[in-house]
Design an enzyme around this catalytic site. Sequence first.
Site, PDB file in Angstrom:
ATOM      1  N   HIS A  43       0.830  -1.199   0.000  1.00  0.00           N
ATOM      2  CA  HIS A  43       0.000   0.000   0.000  1.00  0.00           C
ATOM      3  C   HIS A  43       0.874   1.264   0.000  1.00  0.00           C
ATOM      4  O   HIS A  43       0.553   2.253  -0.665  1.00  0.00           O
ATOM      5  CB  HIS A  43      -0.909  -0.031   1.231  1.00  0.00           C
ATOM      6  CG  HIS A  43      -1.740   1.182   1.412  1.00  0.00           C
ATOM      7  ND1 HIS A  43      -1.485   2.117   2.393  1.00  0.00           N
ATOM      8  CD2 HIS A  43      -2.830   1.637   0.742  1.00  0.00           C
ATOM      9  CE1 HIS A  43      -2.384   3.084   2.317  1.00  0.00           C
ATOM     10  NE2 HIS A  43      -3.216   2.826   1.338  1.00  0.00           N
ATOM     11  N   GLU A  89       2.082   1.972  -3.474  1.00  0.00           N
ATOM     12  CA  GLU A  89       1.006   2.560  -4.279  1.00  0.00           C
ATOM     13  C   GLU A  89       0.904   4.063  -4.015  1.00  0.00           C
ATOM     14  O   GLU A  89       0.758   4.867  -4.937  1.00  0.00           O
ATOM     15  CB  GLU A  89      -0.312   1.857  -3.969  1.00  0.00           C
ATOM     16  CG  GLU A  89      -1.516   2.450  -4.680  1.00  0.00           C
ATOM     17  CD  GLU A  89      -2.697   2.645  -3.761  1.00  0.00           C
ATOM     18  OE1 GLU A  89      -3.195   3.793  -3.688  1.00  0.00           O
ATOM     19  OE2 GLU A  89      -3.118   1.681  -3.108  1.00  0.00           O
ATOM     20  N   HIS A  90       1.002   4.466  -2.748  1.00  0.00           N
ATOM     21  CA  HIS A  90       0.953   5.885  -2.408  1.00  0.00           C
ATOM     22  C   HIS A  90       2.149   6.640  -2.988  1.00  0.00           C
ATOM     23  O   HIS A  90       2.019   7.787  -3.424  1.00  0.00           O
ATOM     24  CB  HIS A  90       0.950   6.057  -0.888  1.00  0.00           C
ATOM     25  CG  HIS A  90      -0.414   6.069  -0.285  1.00  0.00           C
ATOM     26  ND1 HIS A  90      -0.925   7.133   0.424  1.00  0.00           N
ATOM     27  CD2 HIS A  90      -1.402   5.127  -0.297  1.00  0.00           C
ATOM     28  CE1 HIS A  90      -2.155   6.853   0.834  1.00  0.00           C
ATOM     29  NE2 HIS A  90      -2.454   5.643   0.421  1.00  0.00           N
ATOM     30  N   GLU A 143      -4.488   7.598   7.810  1.00  0.00           N
ATOM     31  CA  GLU A 143      -5.441   6.655   7.207  1.00  0.00           C
ATOM     32  C   GLU A 143      -5.709   5.487   8.161  1.00  0.00           C
ATOM     33  O   GLU A 143      -6.847   5.036   8.306  1.00  0.00           O
ATOM     34  CB  GLU A 143      -4.869   6.165   5.871  1.00  0.00           C
ATOM     35  CG  GLU A 143      -5.859   5.404   5.015  1.00  0.00           C
ATOM     36  CD  GLU A 143      -5.292   5.046   3.654  1.00  0.00           C
ATOM     37  OE1 GLU A 143      -6.001   4.362   2.895  1.00  0.00           O
ATOM     38  OE2 GLU A 143      -4.143   5.434   3.341  1.00  0.00           O
TER      39      GLU A 143
END
Length: 430
Positions: free
Chosen positions: A57, A60-61, A137
């Site tokens: 993840h 991806e960021h 998040e």
Amino acid sequence: MKAAAVAGGGNGPNISTLASGLRVVSERMPQVATVAVGVWVGAGARNERPEEHGLSHFIEHMAFKGTERRSARAIAEAIEAVGGDFNAETGIEYTSYTVRLLPQDIDLALDILADILMHSRFAPEEIAREKSVILQEISAVEDTPEDLVNDLFMSAAFSGQPLGRPILGTAESVRGLTRERLLGYLRREYLASRMVVAAAGAVDHERLVAGVERFFAGIGTGEAPAVEPARFTPGELFVERDIEQVQLMLGWPGRALGDAAYYSLQVFANLLGGGMSSRLFQEVREERGLAYAVDAFHWPFTDTGVFGLGAGTAPEDVDELLPVALGCLRDAALAATPEELGRAQAQMKVALLTASESASSRADQLARQILAFGRPVSQEEIVARLDALTVEDIHAAGRSLLECRPVVVGLGPVAELPASTAVQTMLAER
């Protein structure tokens, strides 16, 4: 690198495999004026080592934060200057990077996609900044019981395994991620053999392949390591929280993608709790008012799956909700009707066809099918499999759940929740 022979043609998907092993698939949709194009990588949270938790993840960021040729702002301006937009998604077994834009600009999309996947800078200041974003998040999930219970459910159903770890990582694991670990993960997992470039909409396959050959030259090759096989772990996980509702999830072993009984269990989940006419919705919500939201689901993966029930309810209603929900499960397993089967089949066909009407959804379907099965699975084949199911198939899928000890997960005022062995007994005694 030259492409192998193209499969498909006509109105169906076209597929090419480059010398590197990178697969390219596209489907022209005559009614669509734009094109959705992207890269799907068969690596996600499940591919992480313990010290890499949250790294899929995180990558991806970081993908849009600047490359050797472009700043983050230049990437955004280049795509938006032609009216396009980016999207990216990290899952348990896949990660995707996609662009939607006009067909004449597809080479720009491929250039930028290849650039961010092969030449990102991963500047230390950007890494530090993005860690802060992801920590926020994670905090947002912690503050949202409906989201947090899903993470707890997977961590209990696949305890101590990569499959059960939250996609976002934990605050501790994210703080410990380093640029070296990021680069090592990319070298190990982002290989041509587990990548698919997919496009749908106003796309010309030959031009797409030529662009991929040009821009993705030099992508890493070789075989990626296998993932740890998954095993379902029954038991219970109760997390006490001072909130108004109990968030409750029950789970049983499911079926893997490609398993002979996969479609049967998908349909069983739909007729049990997939819509307003389902048994759970009618009995739990409409007849008794025990929950605002209640559903049944089946989440398949490449080598396993998990079937579950989920509901949020007031603490004083748990004692009534549990036997009612379990009764719906058992009754459906033993006595689902042809009419229920027909409704579930129709709902799933419409969902399939609806997704196929969107260029972005169609590209996603094609890429995931190739990663999972090595080929696109036609709508006609899926519909034929659904139509071939009988009530006996649905009963068999449901009965397979009755024989297994479940996992029971609760979040909120959970002091009175029963253990998994007690839930198994409740189900057997119905």
